[in-house]
Design an enzyme around this catalytic site. Structure first.
Site, mmCIF file in Angstrom:
data_model
loop_
_atom_site.group_PDB
_atom_site.id
_atom_site.type_symbol
_atom_site.label_atom_id
_atom_site.label_comp_id
_atom_site.label_asym_id
_atom_site.label_seq_id
_atom_site.Cartn_x
_atom_site.Cartn_y
_atom_site.Cartn_z
ATOM 1 N N ARG A 105 -55.401 -7.386 4.002
ATOM 2 C CA ARG A 105 -54.028 -8.005 4.760
ATOM 3 C C ARG A 105 -54.087 -9.529 4.805
ATOM 4 O O ARG A 105 -55.397 -9.944 4.535
ATOM 5 C CB ARG A 105 -53.977 -7.402 6.226
ATOM 6 N N CYS A 109 -49.890 -17.088 2.020
ATOM 7 C CA CYS A 109 -49.923 -18.518 2.417
ATOM 8 C C CYS A 109 -48.566 -18.805 3.314
ATOM 9 O O CYS A 109 -47.322 -18.611 2.981
ATOM 10 C CB CYS A 109 -49.627 -19.340 0.924
ATOM 11 N N GLU A 144 -51.691 -11.043 15.052
ATOM 12 C CA GLU A 144 -52.829 -12.019 15.109
ATOM 13 C C GLU A 144 -52.705 -13.200 14.304
ATOM 14 O O GLU A 144 -53.703 -13.129 13.340
ATOM 15 C CB GLU A 144 -54.019 -11.071 14.971
ATOM 16 N N CYS A 158 -49.755 -25.956 0.405
ATOM 17 C CA CYS A 158 -50.455 -26.534 1.736
ATOM 18 C C CYS A 158 -50.968 -27.764 1.489
ATOM 19 O O CYS A 158 -50.919 -28.745 2.553
ATOM 20 C CB CYS A 158 -51.759 -25.710 2.213
ATOM 21 N N GLU A 304 -53.024 -4.910 22.460
ATOM 22 C CA GLU A 304 -54.013 -4.061 22.011
ATOM 23 C C GLU A 304 -55.028 -3.691 22.910
ATOM 24 O O GLU A 304 -56.117 -4.667 23.140
ATOM 25 C CB GLU A 304 -54.613 -4.268 20.690
ATOM 26 N N TRP A 312 -64.382 -0.705 11.450
ATOM 27 C CA TRP A 312 -64.033 -0.390 10.088
ATOM 28 C C TRP A 312 -65.091 0.235 9.136
ATOM 29 O O TRP A 312 -65.189 1.541 9.294
ATOM 30 C CB TRP A 312 -63.628 -1.782 9.394
#
Length: 661
Positions: A105, A109, A144, A158, A304, A312
């Site tokens: 995930r 950019c 997030e 960028c 959350e 994980w």
């Protein structure tokens, strides 16, 4: 709003015939809201322009029938494979020039114009589709922001945006060269187009350039969020917009991001495997809540809240009975108006198969479900009263993202961190049962009797005057080592001894200093010697008086901590990093001198915290241990929840109330 308890729900992970069972169980538990869809782009748009929102509409409608409202997340943290196939250039580049690819995930950019076109198309369609849906009450932008983007993105897009940002800031390349100090190591530029993103160098980095880069990255993320917020507000003017922060994380300046939002939210995992085991200390959790409350100076949501074992590939410790409830009500005590537990059901697929939720893999309600249900049914009756109320501390700690960035670039000592200093001072107040606010440097400080401003490394004339005015008008200020070292561009001050003009306020000068690399030192305070670490400012007294002196080093016998009266107020200068024992003594002294009140006395592991409005104050007493505890309050309250005042069972939560009108 009247929404106080919820869960993060992923109906797309489960068979359609299971959905109603989930809705019934949620209703039984007391769930009022779910967050959905923040990682479901492919499910909603499997091909460009082919929008399939029907499944989500059905889930929203089903939950609404059971009295459960929905927050929709824009799924822009995980663009689907067909976008990557079509536009591989949107995948980010890291500092080593490597492409980060699809399969996880945050593979995006955030400056890329093509990716923003995809976002515009999708978010427009999604917000139009759900604008008038009675089951939807709000939106979470992305997920997030800043997570996983620590050294991203360094691509040509960028680079172009960074060059434009610098041109808008400096106007001429000559001004940039002067401000960055590019005379060093022949780093001068002839034009902005020569400036690159900070790819890894052979050796060393320009501190001023790196500070600008970090500030640019933050501004880029804020702009990325605004790109979506503007679309949602156009089509969904009656829905709120929020975003889930990550406590003290620093890729994006959360104060700036908060200006786009109706309220901020937070994610917290005290028992994640990356935390100190078996769980993150309660004082660090409390500090996280308090700083999140500061980002918009209003109550927040926990989007959350950990409900089960987190992990994980590696898993943290299992939560003990009662622990989840204690953490949830700690969030409420520090200003959360809503608790959304992550997650409803432990996922059977993908990276987060072992990030456990309210229900396990089987989907059968068990211990965690029963605990969450009991918690909600017990405290729901009070949550409407709490809503909108705030803690009202008498003490504050200054928090600033640019100061943090500067210490990340040049930490001085390998174990010295800006957030670590804030947390250390916070813990000393927390252990004394003294509530604390976090404030920005430029906030109005006059409401606080005591302000601690650690590591004020970057200094401006305006900030110097701000602190001088606060003390002159009767405030009590604590400054620390490494104050006034650099200007706002990250160049060292050269016109006077440290701490610059604030030396007049403190009544001292700091002509020398010592980094305690691979060693520790000592100070004498009162009649006892205490341990210090990391740093020693070698102080010359001008007007101040000495509170503590060094007992080690060639500067033994010289001042380590000073006190100075300035007009109507008082200022202390702490020229070192005190050990925990000394800092506890110092905070006790600072608080008493400033007439800051404590809520009571209690052993480690017992938390006292208040929220209040114009008429009422609520006091929370929370036992974060699996042992019985005893405490004492310094005021009289009426007990609303709990078995016996002054006595706590393991993980017990007690609630008190008093009228203050």
């Amino acid at each position: 709003m009247g929404i106080h308890f919820g869960v993060d729900y992923y109906p797309e992970h489960w068979p359609h015939e299971r959905w109603e069972t989930d809705a019934k169980l949620m209703q039984e538990m007391g769930v009022q809201v779910v967050r959905m869809a923040e990682f479901s782009w492919f499910k909603m748009e499997p091909e460009e322009g082919l929008f399939q929102f029907e499944w989500l509409e059905e889930a929203v409608a089903l939950l609404d029938r059971y009295g459960i409202k929905t927050i929709l997340g824009t799924p822009t943290a995980a663009p689907p494979a067909w976008i990557i196939e079509q536009n591989p250039e949107i995948q980010p580049i890291d500092r080593q020039g490597r492409r980060r690819h699809f399969g996880g995930r945050h593979h995006d950019c955030q400056s890329n114009a093509t990716y923003r076109e995809h976002i515009c198309r999708f978010v427009t369609a999604m917000s139009q589709r759900f604008a008038d849906n009675s089951g939807v009450i709000g939106w979470q932008i992305d997920n997030e922001l800043g997570n996983s983007h620590g050294d991203l993105c360094m691509c040509d897009s960028c680079k172009g945006r960074f060059q434009q940002w610098l041109w808008e800031k400096y106007g001429t390349i000559e001004h940039l060269n002067e401000t960055w100090g590019t005379a060093f190591w022949s780093q001068g530029y002839n034009r902005f187009s020569q400036i690159s993103t900070p790819l890894i160098t052979a050796v060393g980095e320009n501190p001023s350039a790196m500070l600008d880069w970090k500030c640019f990255c933050s501004d880029l993320i804020v702009d990325f969020a605004k790109w979506q917020a503007d679309i949602i507000r156009k089509y969904c003017p009656n829905h709120f917009i929020t975003h889930n922060y990550m406590c003290f994380d620093d890729k994006v300046n959360y104060y700036d991001l908060g200006e786009l939002l109706d309220f901020v939210s937070n994610d917290i995992y005290p028992a994640g495997h990356w935390q100190q085991q078996p769980h993150q200390p309660e004082n660090e959790l409390a500090a996280s809540h308090d700083v999140v409350r500061s980002y918009k100076k209003m109550p927040f949501w926990m989007m959350e809240q950990q409900s089960g074992m987190a992990g994980w590939e590696i898993m943290g410790r299992a939560l003990e009975p009662g622990q989840m409830s204690a953490w949830a009500m700690q969030s409420v005590a520090h200003g959360a108006d809503a608790i959304v537990f992550f997650r409803w059901r432990t996922c059977a697929m993908g990276t987060e198969q072992y990030w456990h939720g309210i229900l396990g893999h089987s989907g059968n309600p068990g211990r965690i479900f029963r605990e969450a249900k009991a918690l909600i049914h017990r405290f729901s009756q009070y949550m409407d009263d709490f809503e909108g109320s705030m803690p009202c501390p008498q003490a504050a700690i200054v928090h600033n993202f640019r100061q943090n960035y500067a210490f990340q670039i040049q930490p001085h000592h390998p174990e010295l961190t800006y957030i670590g200093q804030l947390q250390k001072y916070y813990k000393a107040f927390y252990d004394k049962k003294i509530p604390v606010d976090f404030v920005q440097e430029t906030d109005d400080l006059s409401k606080y009797q005591l302000v601690v401003a650690p590591l004020q490394y970057l200094m401006t004339p305006e900030l110097e005057q701000h602190y001088i005015d606060y003390v002159a008008q009767g405030g009590n200020l604590v400054l620390t080592m490494r104050t006034g070292v650099k200007d706002a561009t990250n160049l060292c001050m050269i016109n006077r001894e440290l701490p610059g003009r604030l030396g007049e306020l403190c009544g001292i000068e700091v002509p020398e200093y010592d980094c305690l690399l691979q060693t520790k030192g000592g100070v004498l305070y009162g009649k006892k010697e205490y341990e210090i670490e990391k740093w020693c400012d070698i102080i010359t007294l001008i007007d101040a008086r000495q509170l503590a002196e060094y007992s080690t080093g060639f500067y033994q016998g010289t001042p380590a901590i000073t006190e100075n009266n300035y007009e109507w107020g008082k200022v202390w200068y702490v020229g070192t990093e005190p050990g925990e024992e000394l800092l506890e003594e110092l905070v006790d002294y600072f608080a008493k001198q400033s007439k800051v009140e404590t809520l009571g006395t209690a052993p480690a592991g017992v938390e006292l915290m208040t929220r209040e409005d114009k008429e009422h104050r609520w006091l929370f007493v929370i036992n974060h241990t699996n042992e019985e505890m005893v405490y004492n309050l310094h005021d009289t309250y009426i007990m609303l929840e709990g078995e016996k005042e002054q006595f706590l069972k393991p993980y017990e939560i007690q609630l008190f109330w008093k009228n203050i009108s």
